[in-house]
Design an enzyme around this catalytic site. Structure first.
Site, mmCIF file in Angstrom:
data_model
loop_
_atom_site.group_PDB
_atom_site.id
_atom_site.type_symbol
_atom_site.label_atom_id
_atom_site.label_comp_id
_atom_site.label_asym_id
_atom_site.label_seq_id
_atom_site.Cartn_x
_atom_site.Cartn_y
_atom_site.Cartn_z
ATOM 1 N N PRO A 186 0.814 -1.225 0.000
ATOM 2 C CA PRO A 186 0.000 0.000 0.000
ATOM 3 C C PRO A 186 0.846 1.273 0.000
ATOM 4 O O PRO A 186 0.343 2.343 -0.305
ATOM 5 C CB PRO A 186 -0.810 -0.105 1.303
ATOM 6 C CG PRO A 186 -0.515 -1.417 1.906
ATOM 7 C CD PRO A 186 0.579 -2.091 1.156
ATOM 8 N N ARG B 103 -5.023 -7.040 -21.065
ATOM 9 C CA ARG B 103 -6.074 -6.630 -22.002
ATOM 10 C C ARG B 103 -5.620 -5.524 -22.953
ATOM 11 O O ARG B 103 -6.298 -5.229 -23.925
ATOM 12 C CB ARG B 103 -7.369 -6.275 -21.269
ATOM 13 C CG ARG B 103 -7.270 -5.145 -20.310
ATOM 14 C CD ARG B 103 -8.525 -5.078 -19.456
ATOM 15 N NE ARG B 103 -9.728 -4.987 -20.273
ATOM 16 C CZ ARG B 103 -10.039 -3.926 -20.991
ATOM 17 N NH1 ARG B 103 -9.243 -2.891 -20.998
ATOM 18 N NH2 ARG B 103 -11.159 -3.917 -21.705
HETATM 19 N N1 ADE Z 1 -1.037 -5.055 -0.270
HETATM 20 C C1 ADE Z 1 -1.959 -4.737 0.648
HETATM 21 N N2 ADE Z 1 -2.698 -3.704 0.246
HETATM 22 C C2 ADE Z 1 -2.218 -3.334 -0.985
HETATM 23 C C3 ADE Z 1 -2.549 -2.333 -1.907
HETATM 24 N N3 ADE Z 1 -3.523 -1.455 -1.686
HETATM 25 N N4 ADE Z 1 -1.847 -2.265 -3.054
HETATM 26 C C4 ADE Z 1 -0.839 -3.127 -3.284
HETATM 27 N N5 ADE Z 1 -0.477 -4.082 -2.445
HETATM 28 C C5 ADE Z 1 -1.155 -4.194 -1.284
#
Ligand code: ADE
Length: 246
Positions: free
Chosen positions: A87, A152
Site C-alpha cells: 500500500p 487486455r
Molecule cells: N497489499 C496490501 N494492500 C495493498 C494495496 N492497496 N496495493 C498493493 N499491495 C497491497
C-alpha cells in the site's frame, strides 16, 4: 509477455488465470504466467517462511531467505522489471498499465501478513506498487489486477482490438453506456441512434455520452481531459469536441 508471480498462495493466482480472457490469452500465447512459491525455497526444516519481528511488535514478517532464493531462481534473460505490491508503493493507474504493457517480463512479489523483512527490498530492489489507498490482506489481488489490466492492452488479448483503445480511461474519459437486445425493456428503449447503422453518428453519440458521464461523475478526469488529452483523440472526434464545447 511474461509475468512471474512470487506468492505463498499460488492457487489464489492460478484460479484467476483459469477463466475467461486471461485463460484465453495464456492459451493463445499472448501472455505466459509463471507462479513461484517461496515456500518451496525455504531452508527451514518446518517449511516456515515468516517470523516475529526483531525489536518486538505485532504480527509476522516474511523472512528474507525464501523470497530472495525464489527471486534468484527466476530466469532474467528478458530483462524483467520487478515490483513488490504494497500500500505504500507508487499508485497504479491506466497510464502505468500502458507503460507496463510495453515490457517483456514483469516480476511481481506478493507481500503478506504484516509485511516483509526490509532486506527483501534492499537485496531485490523492486519498484513498490500500490493499487489504491486501502490495505488488503495480501498482494495476490494487486498482482492479478496488474496482470489483468496489462494483458487486455496486448494485441490479441481481447477479440476486438478497438475495445481496449476506447476503454474507460484510455483517453482519460469514462465509458459510454452499452445496450443489447431487446430493443425495449420495462418501457426503457435503446437510443434510436444506435439502431440506425450510421457509424459516424454512433461514434459521436458515444463520445458525447463519455464527455457527459465523465463531467458528471469524475469532474477531475474531465478537467484533465480538456487540458491534456484532447490532442490524443482521433481527428474526427477532436473536431466534434471543438464544435460541441467551444
Ligand atoms: N497489499 C496490501 N494492500 C495493498 C494495496 N492497496 N496495493 C498493493 N499491495 C497491497
Amino acid at each position: 509477455m511474461k509475468f512471474t508471480v512470487l506468492t505463498l498462495f499460488p492457487e489464489l493466482v492460478a484460479a484467476n488465470l483459469s477463466q475467461s480472457i486471461l485463460k484465453r490469452a495464456i492459451e493463445a500465447g499472448v501472455i505466459e504466467v509463471e507462479i513461484i512459491n517461496p515456500r518451496d525455497f525455504t531452508k527451514d526444516k518446518h517449511k516456515k517462511v515468516d517470523d516475529t519481528p526483531y525489536g518486538g511488535g505485532a504480527g509476522m514478517l516474511l523472512a528474507v531467505q525464501p523470497f530472495y532464493d525464489a527471486f534468484l531462481s527466476v530466469d532474467k534473460t528478458l530483462n524483467p522489471r520487478t515490483f513488490i505490491t504494497t500500500p505504500s508503493g507508487k499508485k497504479y493507474d491506466q497510464n502505468f498499465a500502458n507503460e507496463l504493457s510495453r515490457e517483456n517480463h514483469i516480476i511481481l512479489l506478493c507481500g503478506h501478513y504484516e509485511g516483509f523483512d526490509q532486506r527483501i527490498i534492499d537485496l531485490i530492489k523492486p519498484e513498490e506498487i500500490s493499487i489504491g489507498d486501502y490495505v488488503l490482506t495480501g498482494g495476490e489481488l494487486p498482482a492479478l489486477c496488474i496482470i489483468d489490466s496489462v494483458t487486455r492492452l496486448l494485441d490479441g488479448a481481447i477479440g476486438n482490438n478497438e475495445s481496449a483503445e476506447f476503454d474507460s480511461f484510455q483517453h482519460g474519459l469514462l465509458e459510454h453506456p452499452h445496450y443489447t437486445k431487446p430493443r425495449e425493456y420495462e418501457g426503457l428503449k435503446v437510443p434510436e441512434v444506435l439502431l440506425n447503422g450510421n457509424h459516424k453518428e454512433i461514434e459521436e453519440w458515444r463520445f458525447l455520452k463519455q464527455l457527459e458521464i465523465t463531467k458528471q461523475k469524475r469532474p477531475d478526469l474531465f478537467e484533465k481531459f480538456v487540458s491534456e488529452k484532447i490532442n490524443s483523440l482521433p481527428k474526427n472526434l477532436k473536431k466534434f469536441f471543438k464544435n460541441f464545447y467551444i
